[in-house]
Write a protein that holds these residues in place. Structure first.
Motif, PDB file in Angstrom:
ATOM      1  N   ASN A   1     114.550 -36.863 -21.543  1.00 54.36           N
ATOM      2  CA  ASN A   1     115.731 -37.115 -21.924  1.00 54.36           C
ATOM      3  C   ASN A   1     116.694 -35.984 -22.315  1.00 54.36           C
TER       4      ASN A   1
ATOM      5  N   THR B   1     108.301 -48.699 -20.366  1.00 60.58           N
ATOM      6  CA  THR B   1     109.110 -49.348 -19.585  1.00 60.58           C
ATOM      7  C   THR B   1     110.469 -48.324 -19.762  1.00 60.58           C
ATOM      8  N   ASP B   2     110.738 -47.758 -20.800  1.00 60.10           N
ATOM      9  CA  ASP B   2     111.583 -47.029 -20.957  1.00 60.10           C
ATOM     10  C   ASP B   2     112.039 -45.846 -20.022  1.00 60.10           C
TER      11      ASP B   2
ATOM     12  N   SER C   1     114.731 -45.027 -16.938  1.00 62.52           N
ATOM     13  CA  SER C   1     115.199 -43.804 -16.880  1.00 62.52           C
ATOM     14  C   SER C   1     115.187 -43.136 -15.406  1.00 62.52           C
TER      15      SER C   1
ATOM     16  N   LYS D   1     117.672 -52.660 -22.753  1.00 64.74           N
ATOM     17  CA  LYS D   1     117.315 -51.322 -22.291  1.00 64.74           C
ATOM     18  C   LYS D   1     117.981 -51.111 -20.780  1.00 64.74           C
TER      19      LYS D   1
ATOM     20  N   ARG E   1     121.314 -48.851 -19.221  1.00 66.69           N
ATOM     21  CA  ARG E   1     121.210 -48.018 -18.089  1.00 66.69           C
ATOM     22  C   ARG E   1     122.241 -48.521 -17.060  1.00 66.69           C
TER      23      ARG E   1
END
Length: 243
Positions: free
Chosen positions: A48, A74-75, A79, A121, A125
């Motif tokens: 990040n 998952t995040d 990303s 989430k 995105r």
């Protein structure tokens, strides 16, 4: 002892990251990695940070490392999918997205419950991607992404305003009006819809209708700076044109 030290460093790094102190956070996470620590959270936060700094190659590498350590993160998957799309690696982006989406569907089927956190989430995105498309006046792609946001997170009312703005940019004024009027009627307390509707009225020369919307906003929320500003500007413009 080593594991505890790594855990402490990750904790300190995340605290700095959450405060927006990215440079300090990066130092902690680098120390974790240099010390042989294989922390998915350290690599995720680094990813990040790299993304925020525009170091896309490093961000992709970091998110891939996260998934190597924790394939169900998952995040990181979301990303990574977005970043692959950003750099034109659409097949890779689609592959990651499809894998993640399938895993979420399986989880939902097993539990019978939709994971709203995951959907939110995904929607975040898609919103970022839509905003990027808007920056480059790629309105069709932006509209597609904003609609994905709404499908995944119906609470994101701002995305519906953005849909109306895209319609206006494309010249579909009736669709833009319909979207904002529907939003205003469905969520009477959401005053941003009225502000946006006023702007749309004003932009099409319907000054009285625009002022009416902004006055209604101010009647409900007297200190609404946006509505006040637009109302004052519209009055000034009207007075100027009459002179």
């Amino acid at each position: 002892m080593i594991n505890q030290r790594i855990a402490d460093l990750v904790c300190k790094g995340k605290e700095c990251f959450n405060r927006g102190e990215y440079r300090k956070a990066q130092l902690f996470f680098n120390e974790v990695i240099e010390g042989g620590g294989e922390s998915s959270e350290a690599f995720f936060c680094l990813g990040n940070i790299f993304h925020l700094k525009g170091e896309i190659g490093k961000a992709i590498k970091a998110f891939n490392k996260v998934l190597e350590l924790d394939p169900c993160h998952t995040d990181a998957s979301i990303s990574l999918s977005i970043l692959y799309n950003d750099v034109g690696r659409y097949e890779d982006g689609k592959r990651i997205f499809d894998i993640t989406n399938e895993r979420i569907k399986q989880k939902k089927n097993r539990s019978g419950v939709e994971d709203k956190h995951i959907n939110r989430k995904f929607s975040e995105r898609h919103y970022e991607l839509a905003e990027m498309y808007m920056t480059y006046n790629r309105f069709d792609e932006a509209l597609f992404e904003y609609n994905k946001v709404i499908a995944l997170n119906s609470d994101n009312l701002e995305a519906r305003i953005k849909v109306a703005k895209v319609y206006a940019k494309k010249g579909f004024m009736s669709k833009a009006f319909d979207e904002l009027k529907r939003l205003k009627n469905e969520y009477p307390a959401y005053l941003s819809a009225r502000v946006a509707l006023g702007i749309l009225y004003y932009g099409t020369g319907k000054v009285l209708e625009a002022q009416s919307e902004w006055k209604r906003v101010l009647a409900k929320e007297p200190h609404n700076t946006e509505a006040s500003m637009y109302l004052n500007l519209s009055k000034t413009a009207t007075e100027t044109s009459l002179q």
